[in-house]
Design an enzyme around this catalytic site. Structure first.
Site, PDB file in Angstrom:
ATOM      1  N   LYS A   1      -7.739  13.563   4.607  1.00  0.00           N
ATOM      2  CA  LYS A   1      -6.858  12.399   4.578  1.00  0.00           C
ATOM      3  C   LYS A   1      -5.854  12.570   5.710  1.00  0.00           C
ATOM      4  O   LYS A   1      -5.770  13.651   6.293  1.00  0.00           O
ATOM      5  CB  LYS A   1      -6.128  12.276   3.234  1.00  0.00           C
ATOM      6  CG  LYS A   1      -5.552  13.616   2.719  1.00  0.00           C
ATOM      7  CD  LYS A   1      -5.010  13.498   1.310  1.00  0.00           C
ATOM      8  CE  LYS A   1      -6.040  13.580   0.207  1.00  0.00           C
ATOM      9  NZ  LYS A   1      -6.446  12.315  -0.389  1.00  0.00           N
ATOM     10  N   ARG A   2      -5.106  11.500   6.030  1.00  0.00           N
ATOM     11  CA  ARG A   2      -4.075  11.650   7.044  1.00  0.00           C
ATOM     12  C   ARG A   2      -3.173  12.845   6.706  1.00  0.00           C
ATOM     13  O   ARG A   2      -2.948  13.152   5.537  1.00  0.00           O
ATOM     14  CB  ARG A   2      -3.225  10.368   7.141  1.00  0.00           C
ATOM     15  CG  ARG A   2      -3.937   9.217   7.793  1.00  0.00           C
ATOM     16  CD  ARG A   2      -4.362   9.565   9.193  1.00  0.00           C
ATOM     17  NE  ARG A   2      -3.233   9.838  10.032  1.00  0.00           N
ATOM     18  CZ  ARG A   2      -2.770   9.059  10.996  1.00  0.00           C
ATOM     19  NH1 ARG A   2      -3.403   7.931  11.275  1.00  0.00           N
ATOM     20  NH2 ARG A   2      -1.724   9.386  11.708  1.00  0.00           N
TER      21      ARG A   2
ATOM     22  N   LYS B   1     -14.508   8.313  -3.738  1.00  0.00           N
ATOM     23  CA  LYS B   1     -15.749   8.663  -3.018  1.00  0.00           C
ATOM     24  C   LYS B   1     -16.254  10.035  -3.453  1.00  0.00           C
ATOM     25  O   LYS B   1     -17.453  10.233  -3.665  1.00  0.00           O
ATOM     26  CB  LYS B   1     -15.499   8.642  -1.506  1.00  0.00           C
ATOM     27  CG  LYS B   1     -15.136   7.264  -0.988  1.00  0.00           C
ATOM     28  CD  LYS B   1     -14.542   7.287   0.417  1.00  0.00           C
ATOM     29  CE  LYS B   1     -13.861   5.947   0.704  1.00  0.00           C
ATOM     30  NZ  LYS B   1     -12.994   5.977   1.906  1.00  0.00           N
TER      31      LYS B   1
ATOM     32  N   THR C   1      -8.349   6.637  -2.002  1.00  0.00           N
ATOM     33  CA  THR C   1      -9.704   6.090  -2.148  1.00  0.00           C
ATOM     34  C   THR C   1     -10.741   7.182  -1.920  1.00  0.00           C
ATOM     35  O   THR C   1     -11.854   7.092  -2.436  1.00  0.00           O
ATOM     36  CB  THR C   1      -9.959   4.914  -1.170  1.00  0.00           C
ATOM     37  OG1 THR C   1      -9.425   5.257   0.110  1.00  0.00           O
ATOM     38  CG2 THR C   1      -9.320   3.642  -1.680  1.00  0.00           C
TER      39      THR C   1
ATOM     40  N   HIS D   1       0.797  -1.231   0.000  1.00  0.00           N
ATOM     41  CA  HIS D   1       0.000   0.000   0.000  1.00  0.00           C
ATOM     42  C   HIS D   1       0.823   1.270   0.000  1.00  0.00           C
ATOM     43  O   HIS D   1       0.255   2.357   0.136  1.00  0.00           O
ATOM     44  CB  HIS D   1      -0.931   0.048   1.211  1.00  0.00           C
ATOM     45  CG  HIS D   1      -2.001  -0.988   1.208  1.00  0.00           C
ATOM     46  ND1 HIS D   1      -3.246  -0.778   0.663  1.00  0.00           N
ATOM     47  CD2 HIS D   1      -2.015  -2.251   1.670  1.00  0.00           C
ATOM     48  CE1 HIS D   1      -3.989  -1.868   0.813  1.00  0.00           C
ATOM     49  NE2 HIS D   1      -3.252  -2.770   1.424  1.00  0.00           N
TER      50      HIS D   1
ATOM     51  N   LYS E   1       1.286  14.194   1.063  1.00  0.00           N
ATOM     52  CA  LYS E   1      -0.076  14.524   0.622  1.00  0.00           C
ATOM     53  C   LYS E   1      -0.233  16.036   0.403  1.00  0.00           C
ATOM     54  O   LYS E   1      -1.189  16.501  -0.186  1.00  0.00           O
ATOM     55  CB  LYS E   1      -1.100  14.017   1.627  1.00  0.00           C
ATOM     56  CG  LYS E   1      -1.096  12.477   1.771  1.00  0.00           C
ATOM     57  CD  LYS E   1      -2.098  12.016   2.805  1.00  0.00           C
ATOM     58  CE  LYS E   1      -2.048  10.525   3.106  1.00  0.00           C
ATOM     59  NZ  LYS E   1      -2.775   9.699   2.115  1.00  0.00           N
TER      60      LYS E   1
END
Ligand code: 26V
Length: 752
Positions: A492-493, A603, A599, A314, A498
């Site tokens: 998100k985290r 969504k 992911t 992952h 990111k």
């Protein structure tokens, strides 16, 4: 269907209309339990065991009602009695058994495995305080224990299960079961959560997540990912992992025997998917049990186990690729350490490439163990798998090209549209018929891309979702969001790759632009959500920057009416279910090559947000599907980024020196701004971005600002925007986790 009123009378001696939300909630939970107790477990000779350190389930009630086919009826009966299902569901506590994308993926997969009628269970741990609960105090993250189990166990009916032998002592496990229902299915699967007999919640104070890490016999299942910044913490993680997989292996063997296996044919009875490397020790543990308890020869045990374990990768982030000193494993279980040594020796004998050794300098590379002794290695999006094959794991790809495969992630439509966005589900039904609920196929919407009725119904659906989200934000943290605001979301985290810091720099740019008199045509609300690992200082600093910007802008009367920055406290599945349907813009701005898949991108798309992204992870596949004009992309390509890393030629300083960029970065340390926050945090973040910027936020910043401005401009063409929304929804079917699971089963598991 059961009359809820009769149920209320028999359970509480009063009519449904007189129940509190809490009472209605427990009553419905009992109804679900009763219905699911009547379902038979999914049958089949070969069974899947999906082992994962995390299962980020979210609340269960709505999802279970949907899967049992009771949702519409229950909702209507509650409404007739003056109750609302969403308010009733607020009484349910969200289980705290996961952390991020990997954990939520595991939960979506369980739903799809059950829905496809495949025999497969999840195996994990029952963490008493889960990850942690996030609170904001003085614009900083405070991590508190999340006592989600409450005063009495939410999970009743645990039974003593197995003995787990550690080096110096043996513990007993307890097994809890959560039924996993499939959509419209008469059978069920299970999530099996192991706990420790003797675990002691009193080791954890109410106001902090610190505890004595050495008390393994009492602390083993208290927290998910306990702090590993010292040796005791790292050792505790190894204890947890071994506890998880020893229970899993004992369960797998016992059930295979029960189904008729003589264990020489074990691989015909069980297949194990390991979700990232955390469960890798299941390989040596299965071998140990076959040898020690079932008198099997080592070679045969290795051979059997190597035919039944598959590994999903992952992440390519080096710091997340697990490596444990063999000495730690030795201290937890000398038998496992000995087996790993033997497994390593075989590899060393056959392959001289140092890159593929299992033990290197006394350190065990868990992924290497999983690849050599497994049937399959998969990445979670096409680009990610390509990077694994061509760079990160290329030495393995040369040896075992047949083991490598891609399984692009997916999301369950039960939770991510039917559950969280009923008006959209309804619109899809009226436009397409209800087949999409089982096929996931939404492409029929494309026939309506220019149908003004459908487009305007879609606009109503979005307005409705915004209303629910505004109410949620008001209730949860007293935030007032303007009714006509653009909703722009990054959830998100918190991690440098990111690049929440890049969006924060955009916010500074926009703030200054508005100060200069460039007032946007409508208010913009930018929403962040996410937790930062408590030991990850720069991530904490990024949260602080966001929260301080939020306050700063709210206090500026020139700008506040036009720009709002919010950060959702304690972002979790429930918050996601409120935010995602309301979003206009989905921020997927990771440094290309670093986000394995993502992911939330799927969504958001399914709920009609338009994606603003780099070509990373599954964004690449989204862009291919929706086509130009329906997505906004920017930034360096993954090849460019990989080249910059390989050459070591990225120079943050040279970008920082550009006047336009320097102005934004230096804003963090301007004396007025810094006076509002923590000088230590803001200076550290400033210096990190200006001097190192390991994830290259400054590299893409200028283009990001330009493209983001174009997005906001395009939003004002409401008709054209509605069409983009529709096209995105129409292509989201590809990302149903039912599709993903069908591929896992067809290519790897072969269940049934
Ligand atoms: C690694 C570590 C290592 C340090 C200690 C704590 C810890 C916790 C988790 C992990 C693995 C995280 C990997 C992960 O969550 N990856 C995400 O997986 C998603 C599902 O495949 C994917 O969509 C995201 O892109 C990816 O970041």
């Amino acid at each position: 269907m059961t009359r809820l009123n009769d149920l209320a009378l028999s359970a509480y001696g009063r009519p449904l209309a007189d129940l509190s939300n809490q009472q209605a909630c427990s009553m419905l939970q009992d109804l679900v339990k009763e219905r699911s107790a009547a379902l038979a477990p999914t049958a089949g000779k070969r069974r899947l065991y999906y082992i994962s350190a995390e299962f980020l389930l979210g609340k269960l009630l709505t999802n279970n009602l949907i899967n049992l086919g009771l949702y519409e009826d229950v909702k209507a009966q509650l409404e007739d009695a003056g109750l609302s299902l969403s308010e009733v569901e607020e009484c349910e506590v969200e289980p705290s058994l996961g952390n991020g994308g990997l954990g939520r993926l595991a939960a979506c997969f369980l739903d799809s495995i059950a829905t496809l009628g495949l025999p497969g269970d999840g195996i994990g741990l029952n963490y008493h305080f889960g990850l942690f609960r996030q609170k904001f105090v003085q614009n900083q993250q405070l991590a508190l224990p999340d006592a989600w189990l409450g005063e009495e166990d939410v999970l009743v009916g645990g039974r003593e299960a197995f003995q787990v032998p550690f080096a110096d002592f043996t513990v007993t496990s307890k097994l809890y079961t959560i039924d996993v229902l499939g959509y419209g299915r008469k059978t069920k699967n299970r999530l099996r959560l192991f706990d420790l007999v003797g675990v002691d919640d009193t080791l954890v104070p109410h106001d902090s997540i610190e505890f004595d890490k050495r008390e393994v016999r009492r602390n083993l299942t208290l927290f998910l990912y306990p702090d590993d910044s010292d040796e005791d913490g790292r050792l505790l993680r190894v204890y947890q992992q071994y506890f998880m997989v020893s229970n899993a292996a004992q369960l797998i063997l016992a059930e295979a025997v029960e189904r008729g296996s003589n264990l020489h044919d074990l691989a015909d009875y069980a297949v194990v998917q390991i979700n990232d490397t955390h469960p890798t020790m299941v390989i040596p543990e299965l071998i140990r049990l076959l040898e020690e308890e079932h008198d099997m020869a080592f070679d045969e045990a290795v051979n059997i186990v190597s035919r039944m374990v598959a590994y999903t990768n992952h992440t390519i982030l080096a710091e997340a690729l697990e490596k444990w000193p063999l000495a730690f494993i030795e201290r937890v279980s000398p038998q496992i350490a000995a087996i790993i040594r033997k497994l390593d020796a075989r590899i060393a004998k056959n392959y001289d490439d140092p890159a593929v050794q299992i033990i290197q300098d006394g350190v065990v590379h868990m992924a290497h163990l999983a690849i050599h002794y497994g049937i399959s290695v998969n990445g979670v999006a096409a680009l990610h798998t390509k990077i694994l094959e061509e760079s990160e794991l290329s030495s393995f790809y040369r040896i075992y090209p047949e083991k490598f495969n891609n399984k692009t992630n997916g999301i369950t439509f039960r939770r991510w549209v039917m559950g969280c966005n009923p008006p959209l589900a309804h619109l899809l039904d009226t436009t397409l018929g209800s087949e999409w609920r089982t096929t996931g196929d939404l492409t029929g919407l494309l026939d309506h891309a220019d149908d003004q009725d459908v487009l305007s119904a879609l606009a109503d659906v979005k307005a409705d979702a915004k209303g629910r989200m505004r109410a949620f934000m008001l209730e949860n943290q007293g935030a007032h969001i303007p009714e006509d605001a653009i909703i722009d979301v990054q959830v998100k985290r918190i991690h440098e790759y990111k690049r929440q810091q890049m969006l924060a720099l955009y916010i500074i740019w926009k703030y200054l632009d508005i100060k200069n008199g460039n007032v946007p045509p409508r208010p913009i609300t930018i929403v962040f959500g996410g937790k930062a690992a408590p030991a990850y200082t720069i991530a904490q600093d990024i949260i602080h920057l966001i929260l301080t910007l939020s306050t700063w802008i709210a206090n500026d009367p020139d700008v506040a009416p036009h720009l709002q920055v919010l950060m959702v406290e304690n972002y979790n599945v429930t918050a996601a279910e409120h935010l995602i349907p309301a979003a206009d813009i989905s921020e997927q701005i990771s440094l290309a090559s670093k986000e394995a898949s993502g992911t939330s991108n799927m969504k958001f798309m399914l709920n009609g947000a338009v994606t603003l992204c780099t070509l990373d992870g599954a964004n690449v596949e989204i862009a291919d599907l929706v086509g130009e004009g329906n997505i906004y992309t920017f930034g360096a390509s993954s090849e460019e980024v990989e080249r910059l890393y390989a050459e070591g030629s990225y120079d943050a300083r040279s970008y920082y020196r550009r006047p336009g960029i320097k102005l934004l970065v230096d804003f963090m340390t301007n004396p007025h701004f810094i006076a509002m926050g923590s000088a230590e945090r803001l200076r550290r973040l400033h210096d990190d971005v200006a001097g190192k910027d390991w994830f290259m936020a400054l590299l893409d910043l200028e283009e990001y600002i330009q493209v983001k401005e174009a997005v906001y401009r395009d939003f004002e063409d409401r008709g054209a925007w509605a069409r983009k929304e529709l096209v995105n929804i129409a292509h989201a079917g590809t990302f149903s986790s039912d599709r993903t699971i069908a591929q896992y089963n067809g290519d790897i598991w072969h269940l049934g």
